[in-house]
Design an enzyme around this catalytic site. Structure first.
Site, short mmCIF file in Angstrom:
data_model
loop_
_atom_site.label_atom_id
_atom_site.label_comp_id
_atom_site.label_asym_id
_atom_site.label_seq_id
_atom_site.Cartn_x
_atom_site.Cartn_y
_atom_site.Cartn_z
N TYR A 1 -1.16 8.54 14.81
CA TYR A 1 -1.81 7.56 13.92
C TYR A 1 -0.73 6.69 13.26
O TYR A 1 -0.84 5.46 13.23
CB TYR A 1 -2.64 8.29 12.87
CG TYR A 1 -3.27 7.39 11.82
CD1 TYR A 1 -4.40 6.63 12.11
CD2 TYR A 1 -2.72 7.29 10.53
CE1 TYR A 1 -4.98 5.81 11.14
CE2 TYR A 1 -3.29 6.46 9.57
CZ TYR A 1 -4.42 5.73 9.88
OH TYR A 1 -4.98 4.91 8.94
N GLY B 1 -3.31 3.25 0.83
CA GLY B 1 -2.81 4.62 0.67
C GLY B 1 -3.88 5.64 1.00
O GLY B 1 -4.24 5.82 2.16
N ILE B 2 -4.42 6.30 -0.02
CA ILE B 2 -5.42 7.34 0.18
C ILE B 2 -6.76 6.83 -0.37
O ILE B 2 -6.99 6.84 -1.58
CB ILE B 2 -5.03 8.64 -0.56
CG1 ILE B 2 -3.57 9.04 -0.26
CG2 ILE B 2 -6.00 9.77 -0.20
CD1 ILE B 2 -3.26 9.32 1.18
N ASN C 1 -9.89 -4.81 10.98
CA ASN C 1 -9.90 -3.61 10.12
C ASN C 1 -10.22 -2.32 10.88
O ASN C 1 -9.76 -1.25 10.48
CB ASN C 1 -10.92 -3.82 9.01
CG ASN C 1 -11.23 -2.55 8.25
OD1 ASN C 1 -10.44 -2.11 7.43
ND2 ASN C 1 -12.36 -1.92 8.55
N THR D 1 -12.79 7.38 1.82
CA THR D 1 -13.83 6.99 2.77
C THR D 1 -14.14 8.17 3.70
O THR D 1 -13.49 9.22 3.63
CB THR D 1 -13.36 5.82 3.66
OG1 THR D 1 -12.25 6.29 4.43
CG2 THR D 1 -12.93 4.62 2.83
N GLN E 1 -18.86 0.38 7.26
CA GLN E 1 -18.69 1.34 6.16
C GLN E 1 -17.26 1.26 5.62
O GLN E 1 -16.42 0.52 6.15
CB GLN E 1 -18.98 2.77 6.63
CG GLN E 1 -17.96 3.30 7.65
CD GLN E 1 -18.22 4.75 8.03
OE1 GLN E 1 -19.36 5.17 8.18
NE2 GLN E 1 -17.16 5.51 8.20
N ASP F 1 -19.06 -4.06 14.28
CA ASP F 1 -18.83 -2.61 14.26
C ASP F 1 -19.46 -2.05 15.54
O ASP F 1 -20.07 -2.79 16.32
CB ASP F 1 -19.49 -1.99 13.01
CG ASP F 1 -18.84 -0.69 12.56
OD1 ASP F 1 -18.23 -0.66 11.47
OD2 ASP F 1 -18.94 0.32 13.30
N ASP G 1 -17.02 -3.02 20.46
CA ASP G 1 -15.96 -2.01 20.41
C ASP G 1 -14.64 -2.78 20.49
O ASP G 1 -14.37 -3.44 21.50
CB ASP G 1 -16.13 -1.07 21.62
CG ASP G 1 -15.03 -0.02 21.69
OD1 ASP G 1 -13.95 -0.21 21.06
OD2 ASP G 1 -15.23 0.97 22.40
N LYS H 1 0.05 2.51 13.40
CA LYS H 1 0.10 1.63 12.23
C LYS H 1 1.47 0.94 12.11
O LYS H 1 1.56 -0.16 11.57
CB LYS H 1 -0.27 2.41 10.97
CG LYS H 1 -1.72 2.92 10.97
CD LYS H 1 -2.74 1.79 11.11
CE LYS H 1 -4.18 2.26 11.07
NZ LYS H 1 -5.14 1.15 11.19
N1 LIG Z 1 -9.13 5.62 4.43
C1 LIG Z 1 -7.83 5.50 4.20
O1 LIG Z 1 -7.28 6.21 3.35
C2 LIG Z 1 -7.01 4.48 4.93
C3 LIG Z 1 -5.66 4.32 4.55
C4 LIG Z 1 -4.87 3.39 5.21
C5 LIG Z 1 -5.40 2.63 6.24
N2 LIG Z 1 -6.71 2.80 6.60
C6 LIG Z 1 -7.20 1.97 7.70
O2 LIG Z 1 -8.27 1.14 7.22
C7 LIG Z 1 -9.21 0.92 8.27
C8 LIG Z 1 -10.60 1.33 7.80
O3 LIG Z 1 -10.57 2.70 7.44
P1 LIG Z 1 -11.81 3.47 6.72
O4 LIG Z 1 -11.22 4.51 5.88
O5 LIG Z 1 -12.76 2.48 6.17
O6 LIG Z 1 -12.45 4.16 8.03
P2 LIG Z 1 -13.96 4.68 8.29
O7 LIG Z 1 -13.85 5.68 9.38
O8 LIG Z 1 -14.62 5.06 7.03
O9 LIG Z 1 -14.69 3.36 8.85
C9 LIG Z 1 -14.26 2.77 10.07
C10 LIG Z 1 -15.34 1.83 10.59
O10 LIG Z 1 -14.84 1.30 11.84
C11 LIG Z 1 -15.83 1.45 12.84
N3 LIG Z 1 -15.18 1.63 14.14
C12 LIG Z 1 -14.52 2.73 14.60
N4 LIG Z 1 -14.09 2.53 15.84
C13 LIG Z 1 -14.46 1.26 16.18
C14 LIG Z 1 -14.30 0.49 17.35
N5 LIG Z 1 -13.68 0.96 18.45
N6 LIG Z 1 -14.80 -0.78 17.37
C15 LIG Z 1 -15.45 -1.28 16.27
N7 LIG Z 1 -15.64 -0.57 15.15
C16 LIG Z 1 -15.15 0.68 15.10
C17 LIG Z 1 -16.64 2.67 12.43
O11 LIG Z 1 -17.95 2.65 13.01
C18 LIG Z 1 -16.67 2.52 10.90
O12 LIG Z 1 -17.75 1.71 10.48
C19 LIG Z 1 -8.69 1.69 9.48
O13 LIG Z 1 -7.94 0.85 10.31
C20 LIG Z 1 -7.79 2.75 8.85
O14 LIG Z 1 -6.81 3.22 9.74
C21 LIG Z 1 -7.52 3.70 5.97
#
Ligand SMILES: NC(=O)c1ccc[n+]([C@@H]2O[C@H](COP(=O)([O-])OP(=O)(O)OC[C@H]3O[C@@H](n4cnc5c(N)ncnc54)[C@H](O)[C@@H]3O)[C@@H](O)[C@H]2O)c1
Length: 259
Positions: free
Chosen positions: A155, A186-187, A89, A190, A15, A36, A62, A159
């Protein structure tokens, strides 16, 4: 120049940003291993990739478990015939004031966000070397990997750590023709931000949606980021146009943090 015919593995691809990256790299011409912990969502993304005319495979792993990450890489080579691009990711967020963080919280987020990326770097680099070719490793950092954000202290620390691992491994693997870079979103709207917003609401009493809107309101380009925005940078980092870039943690945030 494109990545047509290459094989990419994307963790956390069920996702959000990971899904966006998997679909973008498929549109660019790569076959994709969708990795995932959520099997239902993985299957949906794999079907979307196949609709785009590319091969897809799924593997439940995992990322905090080293052996599972190595197994995902093996599975990818066996089913898709190789590995050229590794996108580490998967990650989780935790919202807590520093005063309330527990050892259990820290253990969990370090295992997923730091060790998960480390095992991904190790496993992919070992595979590229055994296959005798160069490769691209691309890690998820964040604007919180450049600035420590309030209530997101641990967190943010994870990072920052991703940037350190990206820089060190870029130096160590340069002679093998392997580049290692990170993307710093950024933001992004999701599920992760739905959870962050909810938790801020519990902690501060802010109405649901207010924290997200506050952060989005601070973006210079005037809108929230989409997974496609992030995937566009990852597409560049995965492709040949970025061959001379390594060890960088590039911000894509519409204008929040300036480096
Ligand atoms: N959403 C944001 O604003 C944002 C901003 C900066 C960085 N990020 C980074 O981007 C990445 C993705 O974020 P997102 O917003 O899509 O998150 P999300 O929570 O929407 O999706 C994360 C996905 O990772 C999977 N996941 C979680 N733990 C796991 C594990 N231990 N092993 C395998 N899969 C696992 C989940 O099942 C999910 O499908 C993350 O590393 C997050 O820190 C997100």
């Amino acid at each position: 120049m494109t990545i047509k015919g290459k094989v990419a593995l994307v963790t956390g691809a069920g996702q959000g940003i990971g899904r966006g990256i998997a679909l973008r790299l498929a549109k660019d011409g790569a076959d994709i291993a969708v990795v995932d912990i959520n099997t239902d969502k993985m299957a949906e993304v794999a079907a979307e990739i196949e609709e785009l005319g590319r091969k897809a495979t799924t593997f439940k792993a995992d990322v905090s478990a080293r052996a599972e990450v190595y197994a995902a890489v093996e599975h990818t080579e066996k089913t898709l015939g190789g590995l050229d691009i590794m996108v580490n990711n998967a990650g989780i967020a935790q919202v807590d004031p520093i005063a309330d963080v527990t050892p259990e919280d820290v253990e969990l987020i370090l295992k997923i966000n730091i060790q998960g990326v480390l095992w991904g770097i190790q496993a992919a680099a070992a595979k590229f070397k055994s296959l005798g070719h160069k490769g691209k490793i691309i890690n998820a950092s964040s604007i919180a990997g450049h600035d420590g954000f309030e209530m997101l202290g641990v967190y943010s620390a994870t990072k920052f750590a991703v940037r350190a691992l990206t820089q060190a491994s870029a130096k160590e693997y340069a002679n093998d023709g392997i580049t290692v870079n990170a993307y710093c979103p950024g933001i992004v709207g999701t599920d992760m931000w739905v959870e962050i917003d909810k938790r801020f609401s519990e902690l501060t009493g802010a109405p649901i949606g207010e924290t997200y809107e506050k952060y989005v309101g601070g973006i210079a380009l005037g809108r929230a980021q989409t997974p496609d925005d992030v995937a566009a940078l990852v597409s560049y980092l995965a492709g040949p146009d970025s061959d001379y870039i390594t060890g960088q943690a590039i911000i894509t945030d519409g204008g929040i943090v300036y480096r």
